[in-house]
Design an enzyme around this catalytic site. Structure first.
Site, PDB file in Angstrom:
ATOM      1  N   ASP A  39     -76.055  -1.889 -24.159  1.00 34.12           N
ATOM      2  CA  ASP A  39     -75.070  -1.274 -23.295  1.00 34.12           C
ATOM      3  C   ASP A  39     -74.005  -2.358 -23.036  1.00 34.12           C
ATOM      4  O   ASP A  39     -74.230  -3.534 -23.357  1.00 34.12           O
ATOM      5  CB  ASP A  39     -75.789  -0.844 -22.006  1.00 34.12           C
ATOM      6  N   ASP A  41     -71.388  -2.634 -19.821  1.00 34.11           N
ATOM      7  CA  ASP A  41     -71.214  -3.084 -18.429  1.00 34.11           C
ATOM      8  C   ASP A  41     -72.546  -3.503 -17.800  1.00 34.11           C
ATOM      9  O   ASP A  41     -73.514  -2.756 -17.842  1.00 34.11           O
ATOM     10  CB  ASP A  41     -70.611  -1.960 -17.580  1.00 34.11           C
TER      11      ASP A  41
HETATM   12 MG   LIG Z   1     -74.285  -0.639 -17.819  1.00 33.68          MG
END
Ligand SMILES: [Mg+2]
Length: 473
Positions: A39, A41
Site C-alpha cells: 500500500d 499511504d
Molecule cells: Mg494506507
C-alpha cells in the site's frame, strides 16, 4: 509483597522489547516469498503527527464556513493524543469508546465530548449492560448502522473534531442532533482529502524516506518482484515516491496501480484496469498485460491474479488498514499479509519500562490472590477481598494511563485484547511499527509466533495452590 514482586522480575528484562522488531501471528518463511506488494499511504510513506493538526484545523474551518456551525468552535485547538486508533463511535449518542474482543466496552473509556462518562451513565444509556451487540457494532468493515469503528490512521483528527464539537454543544447547553454532526464532520474530513489540502501538506511532511528507499533497494537486489496498489492518485504518489526513492522510483516496481478503490478492488470483479499515459491521461485500450514502467488505474484483484499469476503464499502484501488492505487478502485470496502499526513504537516503549513490568507483575499476583481468597467466606476475608479488588481496579486504571490517559492501549482492555487487536491477529500474518523493520532481517528469515498457552493448557502456580487449598477443605 510489592518488594517481592521486584525480585520476581529478572534484571534487564524490561529492555528486551524492541520497536524495530517484526511480530508474528502466524509462521512466515521469507525464503518462500518471491513477490512483495505495498500500500502507499502510511506503508511506504510515513507522515508525522503534525499532519493531524493540519487536517483538524482545515476540517474545523469547513465545518464553520461550509456547514455554518457556530464560529465559537474555532476556539477549540487540536488536542494532541486525545484519541487512539480502533475506537468505536456511537453515532446517535455521540459517544467515543473502546471495545474489547468480546464486544464489551472498557470501563472508563466512554467519552461524551471531551469528558468521560461514569459507569452508571454508560449502563443507563445501554440498557444495563456494557455489551454492544455485533449487529450494531461495526459490520465487517467497521461501518455498522449505529456504531462506526475508526481504523484509519487519518481518522485521529476526525475523532478529535467530533469530540470537540460535541463538547461545544454540551457545555453551552445547545440542542443539536449528533447524527447530523457525525455526517457533517465525516464530509469535512473528506473535503480535506478531495480538495487536495492533505496532498499538499504531505509533500512537506514526508519522513524516513531513506529507509523506504533502502527497503526497496534490498528487495530488488535480491531478485524479488515488487508491486504497488494504492487508492491515492498518481500525481500524489509520483511526487512522494520521487522524494523518497528518486526520479526512477518506477524501476523498483513490476506493477503500479493507483486509485484502486480498495477494499472493493479485492472483492469486485467488474472494474477493468485502465492505463495512464505519460501525461496522466486515461487510455481507452483493453489491458491484456500489466507491464513494468506503466501506470494502471482501478482494476480488480481477479484480473490482477489472472494477468500476473502471482498467487498464494509466495506473495506478501504490506498495508496499514486492517480492513481495506488486508482482510480480503487473508480471507479470500491466501496472500500472506503484513500490517504496519506505527503505534507499536510508543506501546513497546511503555511495555519496556520498569514501572509497567512492576505494575503488571503485581496485578497478576494480586489477581491470583483474589482467585484463592474468594473461597473464604468469613467477614475478615471478605473485607480483605474488597480491598484487594479495589487495589486491582486502581492498578488497571494506572496501567491504562501509561499508554493514553483517555483510552489506554490500542491492543488491550485490561486483560483482554481489544476489538482492534483481535482483527489484527485475524487479518495479518506478521505486524511491525514500520516497513523499515524489514531491514533488520535476512530475506530467508522465518518468523515463528510464540506459542502462547490456551487457557486449558496453562497450569499456573496459583492454580495448583488453589487446587490444593480446595482439596484440603
Ligand atoms: Mg494506507
Amino acid at each position: 509483597m510489592r518488594r517481592l514482586v521486584h525480585e520476581l522480575i529478572p534484571p534487564g528484562a524490561c529492555k528486551t522489547l524492541n520497536s524495530a522488531a517484526i511480530y508474528a501471528n502466524n509462521e512466515v518463511d521469507l525464503a518462500e516469498v518471491d513477490i512483495y506488494g505495498f500500500d502507499y499511504d502510511y506503508t511506504l510513506a510515513l507522515y508525522s503527527n503534525a499532519l493531524n493538526t493540519m487536517i483538524y484545523n482545515q476540517a474545523r474551518t469547513f465545518l464553520i464556513e461550509h456547514f455554518k456551525y457556530p464560529e465559537e468552535i474555532s476556539k477549540y485547538e487540536y488536542v494532541p493524543n486525545f484519541a487512539v486508533r480502533g475506537l468505536h463511535y456511537d453515532i446517535q449518542k455521540g459517544l467515543l469508546m473502546k471495545i474489547d474482543a468480546f464486544h464489551y466496552i472498557q470501563r472508563g473509556t466512554v467519552y461524551r465530548g471531551l469528558s468521560p462518562l461514569s459507569d452508571e451513565e454508560v449502563l443507563d444509556l445501554y440498557g444495563g449492560t456494557f455489551h454492544i451487540p455485533l449487529h450494531e457494532d461495526s459490520g465487517f468493515y467497521g461501518k455498522g448502522p449505529r456504531v462506526k469503528q475508526f481504523m484509519d490512521i487519518f481518522s485521529i483528527p476526525e475523532m478529535t473534531l467530533l469530540a470537540v464539537a460535541n463538547d461545544f454543544f454540551i457545555t453551552n447547553d445547545i440542542e443539536y442532533d449528533p447524527v447530523h454532526l457525525f455526517k457533517d464532520i465525516s464530509v469535512t474530513i473528506g473535503m480535506v482529502h478531495l480538495k487536495g489540502f492533505m496532498y499538499k501538506w504531505v509533500m512537506q511532511d514526508l519522513g524516513e524516506f531513506d529507509l523506504t528507499d533502502a527497503v526497496l533497494h534490498r528487495l530488488v537486489s535480491q531478485g524479488k518482484k515488487l508491486f504497488l496498489i494504492t487508492n491515492s492518485p498518481f500525481s500524489f504518489v509520483d511526487k512522494g515516491m520521487t522524494h523518497m526513492a528518486g526520479k526512477k522510483w518506477r524501476d523498483f516496481f513490476d506493477v503500479v496501480i493507483v486509485q484502486a478503490d480498495k477494499p472493493h478492488f479485492f472483492t469486485d470483479c467488474v472494474k477493468p484496469f485502465r492505463r495512464l499515459d505519460d501525461n496522466g491521461d486515461l487510455r481507452w485500450e483493453k489491458i491484456k498485460s500489466l507491464d513494468k514502467g506503466q501506470i494502471y488505474k482501478q482494476g480488480n484483484l481477479y484480473d490482477f491474479l489472472r494477468l500476473t499469476g502471482w498467487r498464494g503464499s509466495k506473495v506478501l502484501y504490506f498495508g496499514d488498514h486492517l480492513y481495506s488492505d488486508l482482510a480480503d487478502l487473508m480471507l479470500r485470496h491466501g496472500w500472506r499479509t503484513a500490517a504496519i502499526v506505527p503505534e507499536l513504537e510508543h506501546e513497546t516503549k511503555v511495555v519496556s519500562t520498569n514501572r509497567y513490568a512492576l505494575s503488571l507483575t503485581w496485578l497478576q499476583a494480586l489477581t491470583g490472590l483474589l482467585e484463592q481468597l474468594q473461597v473464604h467466606k468469613d467477614q475478615e476475608s471478605k473485607q480483605v477481598f474488597r480491598e484487594w479488588q479495589q487495589e486491582r481496579d486502581e492498578l488497571r486504571a494506572m496501567i491504562k494511563n501509561l499508554y493514553n490517559p483517555q483510552f489506554g492501549s490500542i491492543f488491550r482492555t485490561g486483560h483482554n485484547p481489544t476489538y482492534f487487536s483481535r482483527r489484527l491477529c485475524r487479518f495479518s500474518d506478521i505486524y511491525m511499527a514500520s516497513l523499515s523493520c524489514l531491514l533488520n532481517y535476512d530475506l530467508s528469515y522465518t518468523f515463528y509466533p510464540r506459542r502462547t498457552p490456551l487457557q486449558h493448557e496453562a497450569p499456573l502456580w496459583m492454580d495448583q495452590l488453589s487446587a490444593d487449598a480446595q482439596f484440603k477443605q
